[in-house]
Write an enzyme that holds these catalytic residues in place. Structure first.
Site, short mmCIF file in Angstrom:
data_model
loop_
_atom_site.label_atom_id
_atom_site.label_comp_id
_atom_site.label_asym_id
_atom_site.label_seq_id
_atom_site.Cartn_x
_atom_site.Cartn_y
_atom_site.Cartn_z
N LYS A 140 82.95 118.59 2.53
CA LYS A 140 83.10 119.63 1.50
C LYS A 140 82.01 119.43 0.46
CE LYS A 140 85.21 120.25 -2.45
NZ LYS A 140 84.21 121.14 -3.09
N GLU A 165 81.90 106.52 -4.95
CA GLU A 165 80.65 106.35 -5.72
C GLU A 165 80.82 107.23 -6.95
OE1 GLU A 165 78.48 104.21 -5.05
OE2 GLU A 165 78.68 103.80 -2.92
N CYS A 211 73.14 109.88 -11.09
CA CYS A 211 74.15 108.93 -11.56
C CYS A 211 73.51 107.64 -12.07
CB CYS A 211 75.13 108.62 -10.43
SG CYS A 211 74.30 107.93 -8.98
N GLU A 215 79.60 109.53 -20.23
CA GLU A 215 78.53 110.00 -19.35
C GLU A 215 78.22 111.47 -19.69
OE1 GLU A 215 79.41 110.73 -15.17
OE2 GLU A 215 77.52 109.78 -14.60
P1 NAD Z 1 83.17 116.08 -9.63
O1 NAD Z 1 84.01 114.87 -9.55
O2 NAD Z 1 83.52 117.11 -10.61
O3 NAD Z 1 83.13 116.84 -8.22
C1 NAD Z 1 82.71 116.20 -7.04
C2 NAD Z 1 83.39 116.85 -5.86
O4 NAD Z 1 84.80 116.61 -5.95
C3 NAD Z 1 83.22 118.36 -5.77
O5 NAD Z 1 83.02 118.70 -4.42
C4 NAD Z 1 84.56 118.89 -6.27
O6 NAD Z 1 84.90 120.15 -5.76
C5 NAD Z 1 85.51 117.81 -5.77
N1 NAD Z 1 86.76 117.69 -6.51
C6 NAD Z 1 86.97 117.90 -7.82
N2 NAD Z 1 88.27 117.64 -8.13
C7 NAD Z 1 88.87 117.27 -6.98
C8 NAD Z 1 90.19 116.86 -6.64
N3 NAD Z 1 91.16 116.79 -7.54
N4 NAD Z 1 90.47 116.52 -5.36
C9 NAD Z 1 89.50 116.56 -4.42
N5 NAD Z 1 88.23 116.95 -4.67
C10 NAD Z 1 87.91 117.28 -5.94
O7 NAD Z 1 81.70 115.55 -9.82
P2 NAD Z 1 80.38 116.40 -10.03
O8 NAD Z 1 80.44 117.00 -11.39
O9 NAD Z 1 80.17 117.27 -8.84
O10 NAD Z 1 79.24 115.30 -9.97
C11 NAD Z 1 78.77 114.60 -11.09
C12 NAD Z 1 79.39 113.23 -11.14
O11 NAD Z 1 79.13 112.53 -9.93
C13 NAD Z 1 78.83 112.36 -12.23
O12 NAD Z 1 79.88 111.65 -12.83
C14 NAD Z 1 77.92 111.40 -11.49
O13 NAD Z 1 77.69 110.17 -12.12
C15 NAD Z 1 78.67 111.23 -10.22
N6 NAD Z 1 77.79 110.77 -9.14
C16 NAD Z 1 77.87 109.49 -8.75
C17 NAD Z 1 77.03 109.02 -7.74
C18 NAD Z 1 77.07 107.59 -7.27
O14 NAD Z 1 76.42 107.29 -6.29
N7 NAD Z 1 77.77 106.72 -7.93
C19 NAD Z 1 76.12 109.89 -7.16
C20 NAD Z 1 76.07 111.21 -7.61
C21 NAD Z 1 76.91 111.65 -8.61
O1 6OD Z 2 69.84 106.74 -3.22
C1 6OD Z 2 71.02 106.70 -2.85
O2 6OD Z 2 71.35 106.21 -1.75
C2 6OD Z 2 72.06 107.24 -3.71
N1 6OD Z 2 73.31 107.14 -3.22
C3 6OD Z 2 71.76 107.79 -4.91
C4 6OD Z 2 72.72 108.30 -5.79
C5 6OD Z 2 72.33 108.90 -6.91
C6 6OD Z 2 73.25 109.48 -7.83
O3 6OD Z 2 73.12 110.52 -8.41
#
Ligand code: NAD
Ligand code: 6OD
Length: 489
Positions: free
Chosen positions: A184, A260, A294, A393
């Site tokens: 998804k 993540e 992130c 964040e």
């Molecule tokens: P989000 O948590 O709002 O959404 C991510 C996904 O989860 C979307 O597909 C959304 O539809 C789904 N979702 C939302 N609520 C849900 C629920 N209750 N049950 C199941 N699915 C649900 O995150 P975002 O705004 O899309 O992304 C930004 C965030 O992601 C930031 O906090 C960022 O730091 C984090 N991020 C972390 C990493 C990492 O590797 N640690 C990488 C990229 C982004």
């Molecule tokens: O480089 C990667 O493998 C990775 N997972 C990056 C994530 C970045 C977050 O926004």
């Protein structure tokens, strides 16, 4: 340079259908996909929910025990490689779609996102052929060995910031380990996932092995995946608070989980570091992808005797960054992903002002962009450690800069957060580099660099930044189950 001027990049936005059991299918309802750089409608996206997820899970379950189960490791590796090749062949088209969906500069989409998406498949195609298991001889009594098998049907819930990079970072090892998938994508960025489904079919992935359901998270497709009793594991990348909701929803069926999550990463700059290198890399770690990575180092700490020089050089360099149309050459900062996100990031800038922060540059929209969700790269100083802008964040082109006197003090401040994803340390003192790295509470620590990746290394967060690690053998640990066999001699 504009996209229309480059023949190869004449790409149409795609209407996004689900991909279930090898077919593209629709739902009863759709929602609009908006281009954040222009606010125009790009097309429609099918809105999936319980019904579509259920069909996708059934297809994935059936495929798990079909042809996919019997193909050899070599054949599976070849399929992965073909997916990588097809992504590479369509690199410009995919980069255009990624840029239209996210608002990121096209040049970043090519270099950061799509090349890496192909590499994810090449990497796991190779890695797969070298995976082994363990064996132990227990004196003359017994021989023990373990068998590795797929976990089963894996649900993949993805964020919008690096859509294809992060989806393929999950799908490649998932397929390498012999699982089937229900993916998804984030509701704001559905296009490259739709093309990926097509590519998988073309590469010879059997029907039902890769399924795609579009939709929202709460009470929608995301929740349906996490609650589904026949999904064995869920890999999720996104916000920490969503991770909490997913963990709760997955508890009744005790799914294997990989998280993540968010970060509020410190970028620690000691006075003995090479200032030009620091500025060049800190521009990227602050504002690359509009700060929507992130791992961005959004909390910058600078040793007191370098503070003024750093601020002066960093502010000047930030003002030089070209902000604007993602398809113009040399653009470094595009639009943030949506109106909702734009308002969130802007609200933090207001909070910073109320908290007594000084905006050194940025703090608003670029004057030359009439439409689109653009925010100038913003540097804020003068905030205390209690400030919400330092603790929460923001996930946009906004950084805070704080001076420090002593090593112990900056370590304490860097760790004063419930996040623990990434950190960068700048110093030319070898002992200090090791000493500080050992004390920073983060899963990914860079010294004198940022976002340098080797896909074999463990990637993931400590504290509330995640659960588990991805990368090389770590990904295989998540995507496979080990069974131990003991043979009495
Ligand atoms: P989000 O948590 O709002 O959404 C991510 C996904 O989860 C979307 O597909 C959304 O539809 C789904 N979702 C939302 N609520 C849900 C629920 N209750 N049950 C199941 N699915 C649900 O995150 P975002 O705004 O899309 O992304 C930004 C965030 O992601 C930031 O906090 C960022 O730091 C984090 N991020 C972390 C990493 C990492 O590797 N640690 C990488 C990229 C982004
Ligand atoms: O480089 C990667 O493998 C990775 N997972 C990056 C994530 C970045 C977050 O926004």
């Amino acid at each position: 340079m504009h996209v229309e001027e480059i023949p190869k990049k004449k790409v149409e936005a795609v209407n996004c259908l689900h991909f279930i059991d090898g077919n593209f299918v629709s739902s009863d309802t759709t929602f609009n996909n908006i281009n954040p750089a222009t606010e125009d409608v790009l097309g429609t996206v099918e809105e999936g929910g319980k019904k579509e997820v259920d069909l996708a899970v059934q297809a994935a379950r059936k495929a798990l025990n079909g042809e996919w189960k019997t193909i050899t490791t070599r054949e599976r590796s070849n399929i992965l490689r073909r997916i990588g090749d097809l992504i590479t062949e369509r690199i410009e088209e995919l980069a255009v779609l990624e840029s239209l969906d996210t608002g990121k500069p096209y040049e970043i989409a090519i270099e950061m996102d799509i090349k890496r998406a192909a590499h994810n498949f090449y990497f796991f195609a190779d890695f797969l052929t070298s995976m082994g298991t363990e064996a132990y001889q227990q004196d003359q009594q017994a021989l023990h060995y373990s068998i590795r098998r797929p976990v089963g049907v894996v649900g993949m819930i993805n964020p919008w910031n690096l859509p294809l990079l992060l989806l393929t970072w999950k799908l490649a090892p998932c397929l390498a380990a012999g699982n089937t998938a229900v993916m998804k994508p984030a509701e704001w960025t559905p296009m490259t996932a739709t093309v990926l489904a097509k590519i998988c079919k073309e590469a010879g992935v059997p029907d039902g092995v890769v399924n795609l359901v579009h939709g929202f998270g709460v009470d929608s497709a995301g929740a349906a995946i996490t609650e589904h009793p026949d999904v064995d594991a869920v890999t999720f990348t996104g916000e920490t608070k969503t991770g909490t909701a997913i963990m709760k929803a997955a508890a009744p069926t005790l799914k294997k989980l990989s998280f993540e999550l968010g970060g509020k990463n410190p970028n620690i700059i000691f006075a003995d570091s090479d200032i030009d290198e620091v500025i060049e890399t800190t521009l990227k770690s602050s504002f690359m992808n509009q700060g929507e990575v992130c791992l961005c180092g959004s909390r910058i700490y600078v040793e007191e005797n370098l503070f003024d020089e750093f601020l002066d050089k960093f502010t000047k360099a930030t003002k030089q960054l070209k902000v604007g149309d993602p398809f113009e050459s040399g653009i470094k900062v595009g639009a943030v992903v949506s109106k909702e996100h734009y308002e969130k990031v802007m609200s933090y800038i207001e909070i910073a002002k109320e908290e007594g922060g000084e905006i050194l540059t940025g703090g608003g929209r670029p004057a030359h962009m009439e439409k689109g969700y653009y925010i100038n790269p913003t540097i804020i100083t003068g905030l205390t450690k209690e400030s919400r802008c330092i603790r929460e964040e923001i996930f946009g082109p906004v950084v805070t800069v704080v001076p420090f006197k002593k090593e112990e003090e900056v370590i304490q401040q860097a760790n004063d957060t419930h996040y623990g994803l990434g950190a960068t340390i700048w110093t030319n003192n070898l002992r200090r580099a090791h000493r500080v790295a050992q004390q920073i509470e983060a899963g990914i620590i860079w010294v004198n660099t940022w976002y340098l990746r080797d896909l074999r290394t463990p990637f993931g967060g400590m504290k509330q930044s995640g659960i588990g690690r991805e990368g090389g053998a770590h990904s295989f640990e998540f995507y496979s189950e080990l069974s131990n066999v003991t043979i009495k001699i």
